[in-house]
Design a protein around this motif. Structure first.
Motif, PDB file in Angstrom:
ATOM      1  N   GLN A  89      50.664   3.771 118.555  1.00 44.47           N
ATOM      2  CA  GLN A  89      52.014   3.750 119.109  1.00 44.47           C
ATOM      3  C   GLN A  89      52.084   4.403 120.482  1.00 44.47           C
ATOM      4  OE1 GLN A  89      54.719   2.240 117.876  1.00 44.47           O
ATOM      5  NE2 GLN A  89      53.592   1.485 116.088  1.00 44.47           N
TER       6      GLN A  89
ATOM      7  N   ASP B  42      63.556  -0.761 118.175  1.00 46.18           N
ATOM      8  CA  ASP B  42      64.867  -0.149 118.296  1.00 46.18           C
ATOM      9  C   ASP B  42      65.076   0.941 117.245  1.00 46.18           C
ATOM     10  OD1 ASP B  42      64.721  -2.140 116.328  1.00 46.18           O
ATOM     11  OD2 ASP B  42      66.888  -2.452 116.337  1.00 46.18           O
ATOM     12  N   LYS B  43      64.133   1.082 116.315  1.00 47.69           N
ATOM     13  CA  LYS B  43      64.208   2.107 115.270  1.00 47.69           C
ATOM     14  C   LYS B  43      63.324   3.283 115.648  1.00 47.69           C
ATOM     15  CE  LYS B  43      64.729  -1.430 111.674  1.00 47.69           C
ATOM     16  NZ  LYS B  43      64.131  -1.993 110.434  1.00 47.69           N
ATOM     17  N   PRO B  44      63.656   4.482 115.154  1.00 44.72           N
ATOM     18  CA  PRO B  44      62.787   5.639 115.411  1.00 44.72           C
ATOM     19  C   PRO B  44      61.394   5.428 114.845  1.00 44.72           C
ATOM     20  CG  PRO B  44      64.933   6.336 114.544  1.00 44.72           C
ATOM     21  CD  PRO B  44      64.881   4.844 114.412  1.00 44.72           C
TER      22      PRO B  44
ATOM     23  N   TYR C  12      59.430   7.325 112.960  1.00 44.69           N
ATOM     24  CA  TYR C  12      59.205   7.630 111.546  1.00 44.69           C
ATOM     25  C   TYR C  12      59.829   6.581 110.632  1.00 44.69           C
ATOM     26  CZ  TYR C  12      64.032   9.380 111.277  1.00 44.69           C
ATOM     27  OH  TYR C  12      65.387   9.481 111.289  1.00 44.69           O
ATOM     28  N   VAL C  13      60.945   5.987 111.063  1.00 43.10           N
ATOM     29  CA  VAL C  13      61.574   4.926 110.254  1.00 43.10           C
ATOM     30  C   VAL C  13      60.668   3.711 110.194  1.00 43.10           C
ATOM     31  CG1 VAL C  13      63.539   3.347 110.094  1.00 43.10           C
ATOM     32  CG2 VAL C  13      63.905   5.737 110.759  1.00 43.10           C
ATOM     33  N   ARG C  14      60.087   3.339 111.324  1.00 43.69           N
ATOM     34  CA  ARG C  14      59.170   2.191 111.342  1.00 43.69           C
ATOM     35  C   ARG C  14      57.964   2.453 110.444  1.00 43.69           C
ATOM     36  NH1 ARG C  14      59.521   2.506 117.080  1.00 43.69           N
ATOM     37  NH2 ARG C  14      57.245   2.639 117.232  1.00 43.69           N
TER      38      ARG C  14
ATOM     39  N   ASP D  40      59.036   2.333 106.701  1.00 43.90           N
ATOM     40  CA  ASP D  40      59.314   0.929 106.345  1.00 43.90           C
ATOM     41  C   ASP D  40      58.014   0.161 106.146  1.00 43.90           C
ATOM     42  OD1 ASP D  40      62.026   1.315 106.410  1.00 43.90           O
ATOM     43  OD2 ASP D  40      62.307   0.494 108.434  1.00 43.90           O
TER      44      ASP D  40
ATOM     45  N   GLY E 122      61.023  -4.516 116.541  1.00 42.14           N
ATOM     46  CA  GLY E 122      61.344  -3.392 115.679  1.00 42.14           C
ATOM     47  C   GLY E 122      61.308  -2.054 116.371  1.00 42.14           C
TER      48      GLY E 122
ATOM     49  N   GLU F  76      62.933  -5.191 122.289  1.00 41.15           N
ATOM     50  CA  GLU F  76      62.693  -4.057 121.399  1.00 41.15           C
ATOM     51  C   GLU F  76      63.165  -4.360 119.985  1.00 41.15           C
ATOM     52  OE1 GLU F  76      62.935  -0.172 124.332  1.00 41.15           O
ATOM     53  OE2 GLU F  76      64.789  -0.939 123.414  1.00 41.15           O
ATOM     54  N   LYS F  77      64.315  -4.990 119.863  1.00 40.29           N
ATOM     55  CA  LYS F  77      64.827  -5.342 118.539  1.00 40.29           C
ATOM     56  C   LYS F  77      63.932  -6.367 117.866  1.00 40.29           C
ATOM     57  CE  LYS F  77      68.975  -6.939 116.151  1.00 40.29           C
ATOM     58  NZ  LYS F  77      70.382  -7.412 116.303  1.00 40.29           N
TER      59      LYS F  77
ATOM     60  N   LYS G 205      66.236  -4.669 125.635  1.00 37.30           N
ATOM     61  CA  LYS G 205      66.692  -4.226 124.314  1.00 37.30           C
ATOM     62  C   LYS G 205      66.507  -5.312 123.271  1.00 37.30           C
ATOM     63  CE  LYS G 205      70.063  -0.771 125.800  1.00 37.30           C
ATOM     64  NZ  LYS G 205      69.294   0.332 125.163  1.00 37.30           N
TER      65      LYS G 205
END
Length: 367
Positions: A28, A97-99, A101-103, A106, A95, A91-92, A88
């Protein structure tokens, strides 16, 4: 034995988690992600651009019809002049657009169900891609490993029994040559000599099977399959048998000089009985220990250049292309699959220890 296997299976979970965490963080923060890849393609085509970006369930068209001056510097290299709303949307799409740790969580939730998502750039599920490429890598890995062991074990034992003889010296020359010549270089040599280069046209130049393979009878299909495998497997075997041969020889030499061997000979046992009845199971332990690493190395990493040279579309080539294009779902999906398989192979190695030498007690051993 059962409790040991259960403990090892449970240990796979934190080990696999640590592997995924480390690689996720490293990848990342590395520059050149998928958003940057798309931006590089867009900015390389001028101001008026129509870029088609693969999305799950189909293809979406993202348009940047005129240059837009960004109100603030973009965090992506080369994004100056592109519409921030367009960035943007990218980015969406990926994926981002998410923090972070959320990615990650998931991804883990999906991986528990063996759902690796869809490739960013191939419009296909990662599972389908892996299953499509797996037969090629399995073919190369299994047959090469089998051939390497069939050559190396008897040769290593024979060298140990005839240590210092002419046979040992001349076979060592072959081993040194096998070590010195890289597999990919030998593959090119085989192509030039035997695949329609400047000399003979005995074997096909590329592919795992012929184009008319589906129309062939089953005996002809089997022959055609092995006909295509002769050159790539030969190239991979040349580079793999040398190390295992010397490992086998040194392991047997170490056991031959042990006290229990002298005792067995003093009892009048034949040399063959001493070698295969006493020395074999002890000497083979170190060889068996190296099997998982050898198999995984041949299956996934050692075959990369061979796949490229012989145009074999396998997992090695898939992983290389995914890393080059920053196709994260394919990268993480193949990493998860390879890591899990490697951990399971290590467990299989320990179980094989017991089969070779029943004196090993797993129940009394801490993990």
């Amino acid at each position: 034995m059962g409790s040991y296997i259960l403990r090892r299976l449970l240990l796979i979970i934190p080990t696999l988690l640590a592997i995924m965490v480390i690689n996720f963080v490293v990848i990342q923060i590395a520059p050149g992600g998928p958003v940057e890849q798309i931006i590089a393609q867009l900015t390389g085509q001028g101001a008026a651009i129509t870029q088609r970006v693969t999305q799950s369930g189909g293809t979406a068209t993202l348009q940047q019809n005129k240059p837009v001056t960004a109100t603030q510097p973009s965090k992506y290299r080369g994004a100056q002049g592109l519409d921030p709303a367009f960035i943007k949307e990218l980015e969406k799409r990926f994926g981002f657009d998410k923090p972070l740790y959320v990615r990650f969580f998931d991804m883990l939730k999906n991986y528990v169900k063996f759902d690796f998502g869809e490739s960013f750039f191939r419009d296909r599920k990662v599972t389908d891609l892996v299953l499509d490429k797996l037969p090629v890598s399995i073919s190369l890995g299994v047959w090469t490993t089998l051939l390497v062991y069939l050559i190396s074990l008897p040769l290593g034992i024979a060298k140990a029994m005839r240590d210092g003889s002419r046979f040992d010296i001349w076979s060592s020359v072959a081993v040194v040559v096998g070590t010195a010549i890289p597999s990919f270089l030998f593959a090119v040599f085989l192509l030039v000599i035997f695949a329609g280069g400047n000399y003979l046209d005995w074997f096909p130049l590329a592919g795992l099977v012929s184009e008319n393979w589906a129309q062939l009878s089953w005996p002809d299909r089997i022959l055609d399959y092995f006909w295509h495998l002769v050159l790539p497997i030969t190239a991979m075997t040349i580079g793999g048998f040398a190390t295992l041969t010397m490992l086998t020889k040194n392991s047997f030499l170490d056991q031959i000089h042990q006290q229990y061997v002298l005792t067995a000979r003093a009892k009048g046992l034949s040399e063959r009985r001493v070698m295969y009845g006493h020395v074999f199971r002890n000497a083979m332990l170190i060889v068996i220990a190296g099997f998982p690493g050898a198999f995984i190395g041949i299956l996934f990493t050692g075959s990369l250049l061979i796949e490229i040279i012989f145009s074999l579309d396998g997992l090695g080539l898939l992983g290389f292309e995914a890393a080059f294009s920053r196709d994260y779902p394919v990268m993480f999906g193949t990493l998860y699959f390879f890591s899990l398989l490697g951990l399971l192979m290590n467990l299989l190695s320990d179980i094989t220890y017991m089969l070779v030498d029943p004196r090993i007690d797993f129940e009394s051993r801490d993990v």
